[in-house]
Design a protein around this motif. Sequence first.
Motif, PDB file in Angstrom:
ATOM      1  N   UNK A 110       0.833  -1.202   0.000  1.00 59.82           N
ATOM      2  CA  UNK A 110       0.000   0.000   0.000  1.00 59.82           C
ATOM      3  C   UNK A 110       0.869   1.255   0.000  1.00 59.82           C
ATOM      4  N   UNK A 111       1.180   1.806  -1.161  1.00 61.33           N
ATOM      5  CA  UNK A 111       1.923   3.073  -1.200  1.00 61.33           C
ATOM      6  C   UNK A 111       1.141   4.148  -0.451  1.00 61.33           C
ATOM      7  N   UNK A 112       1.796   4.775   0.530  1.00 57.22           N
ATOM      8  CA  UNK A 112       1.116   5.792   1.324  1.00 57.22           C
ATOM      9  C   UNK A 112       0.039   5.255   2.234  1.00 57.22           C
ATOM     10  N   UNK A 113      -0.038   3.913   2.374  1.00 54.39           N
ATOM     11  CA  UNK A 113      -1.071   3.254   3.185  1.00 54.39           C
ATOM     12  C   UNK A 113      -2.481   3.680   2.742  1.00 54.39           C
ATOM     13  N   UNK A 114      -2.682   3.828   1.452  1.00 53.14           N
ATOM     14  CA  UNK A 114      -3.956   4.279   0.923  1.00 53.14           C
ATOM     15  C   UNK A 114      -4.727   3.138   0.270  1.00 53.14           C
ATOM     16  N   UNK A 115      -6.047   3.092   0.501  1.00 53.82           N
ATOM     17  CA  UNK A 115      -6.918   2.165  -0.194  1.00 53.82           C
ATOM     18  C   UNK A 115      -6.628   0.706   0.118  1.00 53.82           C
ATOM     19  N   UNK A 116      -7.034  -0.149  -0.832  1.00 53.97           N
ATOM     20  CA  UNK A 116      -6.856  -1.588  -0.666  1.00 53.97           C
ATOM     21  C   UNK A 116      -5.454  -2.048  -1.027  1.00 53.97           C
ATOM     22  N   UNK A 117      -4.681  -1.182  -1.682  1.00 53.36           N
ATOM     23  CA  UNK A 117      -3.332  -1.548  -2.078  1.00 53.36           C
ATOM     24  C   UNK A 117      -3.309  -2.427  -3.316  1.00 53.36           C
ATOM     25  N   UNK A 118      -2.107  -2.770  -3.736  1.00 53.59           N
ATOM     26  CA  UNK A 118      -1.894  -3.692  -4.853  1.00 53.59           C
ATOM     27  C   UNK A 118      -1.670  -5.071  -4.250  1.00 53.59           C
ATOM     28  N   UNK A 119      -2.430  -6.070  -4.693  1.00 52.31           N
ATOM     29  CA  UNK A 119      -2.440  -7.353  -4.004  1.00 52.31           C
ATOM     30  C   UNK A 119      -1.993  -8.509  -4.886  1.00 52.31           C
ATOM     31  N   UNK A 120      -1.385  -9.507  -4.232  1.00 52.30           N
ATOM     32  CA  UNK A 120      -1.016 -10.756  -4.895  1.00 52.30           C
ATOM     33  C   UNK A 120      -1.552 -11.912  -4.066  1.00 52.30           C
ATOM     34  N   UNK A 121      -2.311 -12.805  -4.681  1.00 54.05           N
ATOM     35  CA  UNK A 121      -2.882 -13.965  -3.994  1.00 54.05           C
ATOM     36  C   UNK A 121      -1.829 -15.057  -3.835  1.00 54.05           C
TER      37      UNK A 121
END
Length: 232
Positions: A110-121
């Motif tokens: 989460x860049x900047x701890x914003x939103x859901x972030x970029x995720x990898x399962x």
Amino acid sequence: MKSRTAAVVAAICATAALTACGDDDPAPKGVEVPVTATDTSCEVATTLFNPGAVTFTVTNRGQQATGVYLYGREGDGFTKVVAEAGDVAPGKTGDLPATLATGLYEVACKPGRQGDGVRTRITVSDDGAVASAAAETAYDRAVAVELTAAGITGAEGLIAEPGEKIQFRVTNKTTAARTLDVLGPDGKRAARVKAEPNGTAEAIVTLGGAGNWTLKVKGDGAAPVSSRLVVR
């Protein structure tokens, strides 16, 4: 890679830099898995795991500090925070250790701890087929390296291609703990492998760019020793 559906059972304890779960003892580091974070991506070196200890070693290649999270399934989504690392500054590397039980998880940057972030399962299974698939797809080749009192053996004349994933299998032949750092052409650490006295350890490293990389060994009571790794 396609993930297999499995029930989620998480048992994760973290070191002082992470969210604790009721135990003052640090979690074992286990297998080290590189994670490369940017402002738009979160690349985990492998997405198939056996149950047990693992440390996600996160290198931030972005322009913003990034938070790193491990989520478990809750209801219809992955919303349960089971582990969390402090911010990893741009150009820095941070560790997220965990002990994984069978199930599905998501690693989020989460860049900047914003939103859901970029995720990898990721999938954790004790199924032999999954373990075999992980072994085949996690890296392009393995390189056995021995750390001795005289320095490094097994990496002489090592040449790789940009983007190649190499599993470094490290054997420590000394009576003191040793650390092998893999440094990019810019001198920044891409991975770290820690081997106990007369022990073994391994890590998968993605060689992201062409140039002269460096394998650097250090430890208590020993002068640092380096070996060149050419990526071209």
